[in-house]
Design a protein around this motif. Structure first.
Motif, short mmCIF file in Angstrom:
data_model
loop_
_atom_site.label_atom_id
_atom_site.label_comp_id
_atom_site.label_asym_id
_atom_site.label_seq_id
_atom_site.Cartn_x
_atom_site.Cartn_y
_atom_site.Cartn_z
N MET A 201 -4.73 -0.19 1.04
CA MET A 201 -4.60 -1.51 0.40
C MET A 201 -3.63 -1.37 -0.77
N ILE A 202 -3.45 -2.46 -1.49
CA ILE A 202 -2.35 -2.42 -2.45
C ILE A 202 -2.59 -1.34 -3.51
N SER B 234 0.79 -1.24 0.00
CA SER B 234 0.00 0.00 0.00
C SER B 234 0.82 1.28 0.00
N LYS B 235 2.06 1.19 -0.40
CA LYS B 235 2.85 2.42 -0.47
C LYS B 235 3.22 2.70 -1.93
N ILE B 236 3.63 3.93 -2.17
CA ILE B 236 4.10 4.31 -3.50
C ILE B 236 5.59 4.58 -3.38
N TYR B 237 6.36 4.02 -4.29
CA TYR B 237 7.81 4.20 -4.24
C TYR B 237 8.25 5.08 -5.39
N ILE B 238 9.15 6.02 -5.10
CA ILE B 238 9.68 6.89 -6.14
C ILE B 238 11.20 6.73 -6.16
N SER C 185 -5.81 2.45 -6.07
CA SER C 185 -5.61 1.40 -5.08
C SER C 185 -6.86 0.55 -4.92
N ASP C 186 -6.66 -0.62 -4.30
CA ASP C 186 -7.77 -1.51 -4.02
C ASP C 186 -8.71 -0.97 -2.96
N ASP C 187 -8.32 0.10 -2.28
CA ASP C 187 -9.22 0.63 -1.25
C ASP C 187 -10.27 1.55 -1.85
#
Lengths: 535, 110
Positions: free
Chosen positions: A490-491, A469-473, A509-511
């Protein structure tokens, strides 16, 4: 330091490491003053410091060239300390060649032949050039031409300029040298700047360094319109619209207002299965949505009307599609019962199809922005590059399965997400080797299709969703993430970076939400509050 | 739960999950057909796709102590068998890294 001090009593080396020779430094300053037009200042600096812009050899050479004293030219050149043989030969050749032309120009053919025999041939330059000179001599003699080829003064000036190119640089300071040195330093600072994203004026007064506020890091909006998991988001090419697709079988188009707020525009309904993929046309007027295990539909983005449905009589499943740059042809990849790649026009008529035993199952397809290269992910582990329509092909095998593909905006690079929690960056070229240009790690991916994207000004960043559930830069040069954005519960299936506004990022996201992230540097204080709910 | 990444297997003969029909294993990866799992006969297979693994457990099987991970179909979460992580008997070492697929939970296609 008193201004009347002579140059010898100053430091002969400058800088903290003693690398910079003071005389050279002063000469460069004088040269840039002259080029800026401050002649008086430049000449008073010359007299004050005792350093002359042009070396003694330079003045002697200029005098000799302009007055046509060729032997003393050559002896001046020979007297230059530290000159290497090839430059010596080149310079001598230039001088004697000029003498040769001037003799021919004034009709003295016999002395010209003498010059050719005695001075030019023994130099040992490329014999073709010598032969050409001889041919020129014969032609001129045959035609009885003696006319001058351009004014003598101008020819001698251009000879002098050619000479200083060949001779060592300390004879004459190359023009624009100081500007070039400063520019090199600034470019180096920019390239090592980690967060360089938003365009900002470069100031010479301090080292350029950007702070994390340049990258989207604050969640400013949470868009709640979708009723189920959101699987895909993408900004339009002009950055003014955002499209998101969801497993509630709809796609929503949002408008990005001038104040960077994202507002609901309309909803595209009509699919019966979750929409797994969508693609903006290059001119941003149309949108294609692909249902998961269903057909694709073409929509008008402005009015949300359904323009066409790409289905075919065998009811194949279309897994992915890509637009041609002309915005009126689409390439689709379909599978089951048999694998097929076909190009069709906007009405759904098939123009070209590749099918048969050898066509693999393509899970993701893209076309480079200039329309020349087609990239497909075949059988999950192979990247297939092909020049379109006919041309070279290149197949690259990956070790682990590839889940998604993304191109950079300039069409130079592409990234693939692998099952092994890596993102591989490669150059988009049919002639590349098999090696990976860069690898990015840190996110989590295992079971699901996670999408990533290029972004930021100059496409210098890569962002990806993740199963935690995080975003990576990441910065393109660096393997570890420079920023991790938290907020979803969520993812995160997909991320997209606004091509026109490098401070804006959107994630799905899935949320059931789409989140908009902005760079701290561009936010007004009032917008930094938590979430703005759109009704 | 997101768009599941499903691998598809080429080749004429594959095994698919009985519940959700996603590909599970290729037929030519079979090592042995004489295994028995919890629910009856099973295969020993080199390679399976579209599965998620459960936690490691030490179990006493018919052939001795092993460390195994249960494998589930990633689509419908059905229990398909297990993976041999480690075998403590030398004669059982050949099983390490391979999978047991219950015949009752898959169907053979082709």
């Amino acid at each position: 330091m008193e201004p009347s001090d002579d140059i010898e009593s100053r430091l002969s080396r400058l800088g903290s490491r003693g690398l910079i020779d003071t005389t050279q430094f002063v000469r460069i300053i004088i040269q840039s003053l002259y080029s800026l037009g401050f002649n008086r200042t430049a000449s008073s600096l010359e007299s004050e410091s005792g350093v002359r812009l042009d070396s003694a050899e330079h003045d002697r050479l200029l005098f000799d060239v302009m007055s046509g004293q060729w032997e003393s030219c050559v002896s001046t050149i020979n007297s230059i300390p530290g000159i290497d043989t090839s430059s010596l030969i080149n310079a001598s050749y230039l001088i004697w060649r000029e003498h040769f032309f001037e003799l021919i120009g004034s009709g003295c053919f016999l002395p010209a032949i003498e010059v050719l025999w005695k001075q030019i041939s023994p130099l040992g330059v490329d014999s073709c050039r010598v032969h050409r000179l001889a041919q020129y001599l014969v032609c001129c003699e045959a035609m009885g031409q003696t006319g001058s080829v351009g004014s003598t003064v101008q020819r001698r000036i251009s000879l002098f300029l050619d000479l200083v190119e060949v001779l060592p640089p300390y004879i004459r300071v190359p023009s624009g040298r100081l500007e070039k040195l400063v520019e090199t330093a600034v470019l180096k600072q920019i390239s090592s700047c980690q967060y360089h994203n938003l365009p900002k004026d470069i100031t010479l007064f301090e080292d350029h360094k950007c702070w994390p506020e340049q990258i989207p890091s604050t969640c400013c909006q949470v868009l709640l319109e979708h009723k189920n998991e959101v699987w895909f988001v993408q900004f339009s090419h002009n950055g003014r619209y955002l499209a998101s697709s969801s497993s509630d079988c709809t796609a929503i188009i949002w408008t990005v207002e001038d104040d960077d707020m994202v507002v609901y525009k309309h909803c595209l309904m009509g699919h019966e299965k979750p929409i797994s993929f969508l693609s903006w046309s290059p001119d941003d007027t149309m949108l294609i949505t692909c249902g998961n295990g269903e057909t694709s539909k073409l929509w008008d983005a402005e009015t949300s009307t359904l323009l066409a449905t790409f289905s075919d009589p065998k009811r194949r499943i279309i897994s992915s599609c890509a637009w041609f740059p002309s915005s009126n042809k689409v390439l689709c990849a379909s599978s089951e019962p048999d694998n097929r790649i076909f190009a069709c026009d906007l009405a759904g008529n098939v123009l070209d199809a590749w099918e048969g035993e050898r066509i693999p199952k393509i899970s993701d397809l893209a076309i480079s922005p200039d329309g020349r290269l087609v990239i497909g992910i075949c059988s999950e582990k192979t990247i297939w590059l092909c020049e379109f329509p006919q041309g070279k092909e290149k197949v690259i095998r990956e070790e682990r399965s590839i889940t998604s593909l993304s191109l950079s905006r300039d069409g130079q690079f592409f990234i693939v997400n692998l099952n092994s929690e890596e993102i591989h960056l490669r150059k988009l070229d049919v002639d590349i080797g098999d090696g990976v240009d860069a690898v990015f790690k840190g996110h989590r991916q295992g079971k699901y299709v996670i999408r990533s994207c290029f972004g930021g000004s100059g496409c210098s960043f890569v962002a990806s969703g993740s199963e935690d559930s995080k975003i990576y830069i990441w910065r393109r040069k660096c393997k570890s993430p420079i920023k991790v954005l938290m907020g979803h519960s969520m993812i995160v299936n997909s991320v997209t970076w606004n091509p026109a506004r490098p401070h804006m990022l959107a994630s799905a996201s899935d949320d059931h939400t789409v989140r908009i992230w902005m760079a701290g540097a561009t936010l007004q204080p009032s917008k930094k509050l938590g979430e703005n709910l759109i009704s | 739960m997101g768009l599941l990444f499903l691998q598809s297997l080429p080749g004429p003969k594959v095994f698919k999950c009985r519940c959700c029909k996603v590909d599970s294993a290729p037929h030519d990866a079979i090592v042995s057909k004489n295994f028995s799992g919890r629910y009856g006969p099973a295969y020993l297979i080199n390679r399976v796709v579209n599965i998620t693994m459960g936690p490691s457990e030490d179990r006493h099987l018919m052939t001795g102590w092993h460390t195994v991970n249960d494998i589930f179909c990633s689509c419908c979460q059905q229990l398909l068998g297990w993976k041999y992580e480690k075998a403590y008997d030398d004669s059982q070492k050949y099983k390490e890294g391979r999978f047991v697929l219950e015949k009752a939970r898959v169907m053979k296609i082709g």
